[in-house]
Design an enzyme around this catalytic site. Structure first.
Site, mmCIF file in Angstrom:
data_model
loop_
_atom_site.group_PDB
_atom_site.id
_atom_site.type_symbol
_atom_site.label_atom_id
_atom_site.label_comp_id
_atom_site.label_asym_id
_atom_site.label_seq_id
_atom_site.Cartn_x
_atom_site.Cartn_y
_atom_site.Cartn_z
ATOM 1 N N TRP A 160 0.860 -1.175 0.000
ATOM 2 C CA TRP A 160 0.000 0.000 0.000
ATOM 3 C C TRP A 160 0.903 1.234 0.000
ATOM 4 O O TRP A 160 1.867 1.291 0.738
ATOM 5 C CB TRP A 160 -0.886 -0.018 1.241
ATOM 6 C CG TRP A 160 -2.033 0.945 1.167
ATOM 7 C CD1 TRP A 160 -2.089 2.175 1.742
ATOM 8 C CD2 TRP A 160 -3.274 0.753 0.491
ATOM 9 N NE1 TRP A 160 -3.285 2.771 1.466
ATOM 10 C CE2 TRP A 160 -4.043 1.916 0.687
ATOM 11 C CE3 TRP A 160 -3.795 -0.288 -0.269
ATOM 12 C CZ2 TRP A 160 -5.316 2.068 0.157
ATOM 13 C CZ3 TRP A 160 -5.061 -0.133 -0.790
ATOM 14 C CH2 TRP A 160 -5.802 1.029 -0.574
ATOM 15 N N SER A 209 0.109 -1.579 5.867
ATOM 16 C CA SER A 209 0.798 -1.414 7.151
ATOM 17 C C SER A 209 0.142 -2.211 8.271
ATOM 18 O O SER A 209 0.831 -2.713 9.163
ATOM 19 C CB SER A 209 0.848 0.071 7.524
ATOM 20 O OG SER A 209 1.700 0.758 6.637
ATOM 21 N N TYR A 210 -1.170 -2.356 8.228
ATOM 22 C CA TYR A 210 -1.873 -3.103 9.265
ATOM 23 C C TYR A 210 -1.374 -4.547 9.339
ATOM 24 O O TYR A 210 -1.330 -5.150 10.416
ATOM 25 C CB TYR A 210 -3.380 -3.065 8.996
ATOM 26 C CG TYR A 210 -4.213 -3.653 10.104
ATOM 27 C CD1 TYR A 210 -4.494 -2.910 11.251
ATOM 28 C CD2 TYR A 210 -4.720 -4.939 10.011
ATOM 29 C CE1 TYR A 210 -5.262 -3.441 12.277
ATOM 30 C CE2 TYR A 210 -5.485 -5.481 11.030
ATOM 31 C CZ TYR A 210 -5.750 -4.733 12.159
ATOM 32 O OH TYR A 210 -6.508 -5.264 13.169
ATOM 33 N N GLU A 211 -0.974 -5.091 8.206
ATOM 34 C CA GLU A 211 -0.521 -6.480 8.143
ATOM 35 C C GLU A 211 0.956 -6.650 8.508
ATOM 36 O O GLU A 211 1.448 -7.773 8.624
ATOM 37 C CB GLU A 211 -0.774 -7.043 6.736
ATOM 38 C CG GLU A 211 -2.241 -7.226 6.396
ATOM 39 C CD GLU A 211 -2.958 -5.931 5.996
ATOM 40 O OE1 GLU A 211 -4.202 -5.905 6.089
ATOM 41 O OE2 GLU A 211 -2.290 -4.941 5.606
ATOM 42 N N VAL A 227 3.613 2.890 5.165
ATOM 43 C CA VAL A 227 3.159 4.285 5.182
ATOM 44 C C VAL A 227 1.679 4.312 5.544
ATOM 45 O O VAL A 227 0.883 3.588 4.950
ATOM 46 C CB VAL A 227 3.338 4.957 3.799
ATOM 47 C CG1 VAL A 227 2.851 6.392 3.830
ATOM 48 C CG2 VAL A 227 4.779 4.887 3.335
ATOM 49 N N ILE A 265 -1.167 7.302 5.836
ATOM 50 C CA ILE A 265 -1.421 8.720 5.576
ATOM 51 C C ILE A 265 -2.778 9.092 6.170
ATOM 52 O O ILE A 265 -3.781 8.426 5.921
ATOM 53 C CB ILE A 265 -1.361 9.016 4.066
ATOM 54 C CG1 ILE A 265 0.037 8.663 3.540
ATOM 55 C CG2 ILE A 265 -1.711 10.469 3.782
ATOM 56 C CD1 ILE A 265 0.191 8.723 2.035
ATOM 57 N N THR A 296 -10.983 10.235 8.486
ATOM 58 C CA THR A 296 -11.664 9.369 9.452
ATOM 59 C C THR A 296 -10.674 8.904 10.522
ATOM 60 O O THR A 296 -9.464 9.039 10.353
ATOM 61 C CB THR A 296 -12.248 8.122 8.748
ATOM 62 O OG1 THR A 296 -11.151 7.300 8.306
ATOM 63 C CG2 THR A 296 -13.121 8.506 7.560
ATOM 64 N N HIS A 330 -9.629 6.066 11.033
ATOM 65 C CA HIS A 330 -8.908 4.885 10.555
ATOM 66 C C HIS A 330 -7.399 5.031 10.753
ATOM 67 O O HIS A 330 -6.709 4.085 11.135
ATOM 68 C CB HIS A 330 -9.250 4.660 9.071
ATOM 69 C CG HIS A 330 -8.644 3.436 8.491
ATOM 70 N ND1 HIS A 330 -7.547 3.480 7.657
ATOM 71 C CD2 HIS A 330 -8.975 2.131 8.611
ATOM 72 C CE1 HIS A 330 -7.226 2.256 7.294
ATOM 73 N NE2 HIS A 330 -8.081 1.416 7.861
ATOM 74 N N PHE A 379 11.432 0.298 13.288
ATOM 75 C CA PHE A 379 10.128 0.853 12.944
ATOM 76 C C PHE A 379 10.300 1.887 11.835
ATOM 77 O O PHE A 379 10.615 3.043 12.090
ATOM 78 C CB PHE A 379 9.489 1.487 14.183
ATOM 79 C CG PHE A 379 8.047 1.842 14.006
ATOM 80 C CD1 PHE A 379 7.070 0.887 14.207
ATOM 81 C CD2 PHE A 379 7.658 3.119 13.648
ATOM 82 C CE1 PHE A 379 5.724 1.191 14.061
ATOM 83 C CE2 PHE A 379 6.319 3.449 13.497
ATOM 84 C CZ PHE A 379 5.354 2.472 13.706
#
Length: 159
Positions: free
Chosen positions: A24, A58-60, A82, A84, A88, A90, A115
């Protein structure tokens, strides 16, 4: 008076490195990956000792990092992604999950994870951090090498 001072450096010698990079925002993460690879190679890490794993976003990243640590013989992992800010909440959820996930993995596995996940307000800021004004991927790689060096020195002082 200091009894002992241990400092790391960016040339820990032969080390195996994992890199987890999210797809992503790939126009940014690919630049960060290039920066990380350049920093690693510039400090003596050979391509054969680098494993790159791509994940969706990034969540994964925390799960991908965990799998690299558990299924590959690595001295540490660089996490590149990343997030951005949008309109919302999120952004906050993803940032918090990635940060907590990586922190938990470092402590659970006693392995350094650098990180390199950008959390920016807009694409312009992310692009600046991926090459226009420095490369956070390269900086994350150098931080990882220094942590590996510190661990090596601490282990050798145990003997």
């Amino acid at each position: 008076m200091i009894l002992e001072l241990i400092e790391g450096n960016t040339t820990p010698g032969k080390s195996k490195i994992g890199i987890v990079v999210s797809r992503w925002n790939s126009m940014i993460t690919e630049k960060m990956l290039e920066g990380a690879l350049k920093a690693l190679k510039g400090n003596g890490i050979v391509e054969e000792d680098i494993t790159i794993v791509r994940c969706p976003g990034s969540y994964e990243i925390p799960l991908a990092v965990q799998n690299v640590i558990e299924h590959r013989d690595v001295d540490g992992v660089i996490a590149l992604g990343v997030v951005i800010r949008g309109g919302t909440p999120h952004f906050e959820y993803v940032c918090d999950a990635v940060n907590r996930g990586i922190t938990d993995l470092i402590l659970k596995h006693n392995k350094p994870v650098a990180f390199g996940v950008l959390t920016t307000d807009d694409v312009k800021q992310a692009l600046e951090r991926a090459g226009e004004k420095g490369n956070k991927g390269g900086e994350a790689a150098l931080a990882l090498l220094e942590m590996i060096s510190i661990e090596q020195k601490l282990r050798s002082s145990d003997n």
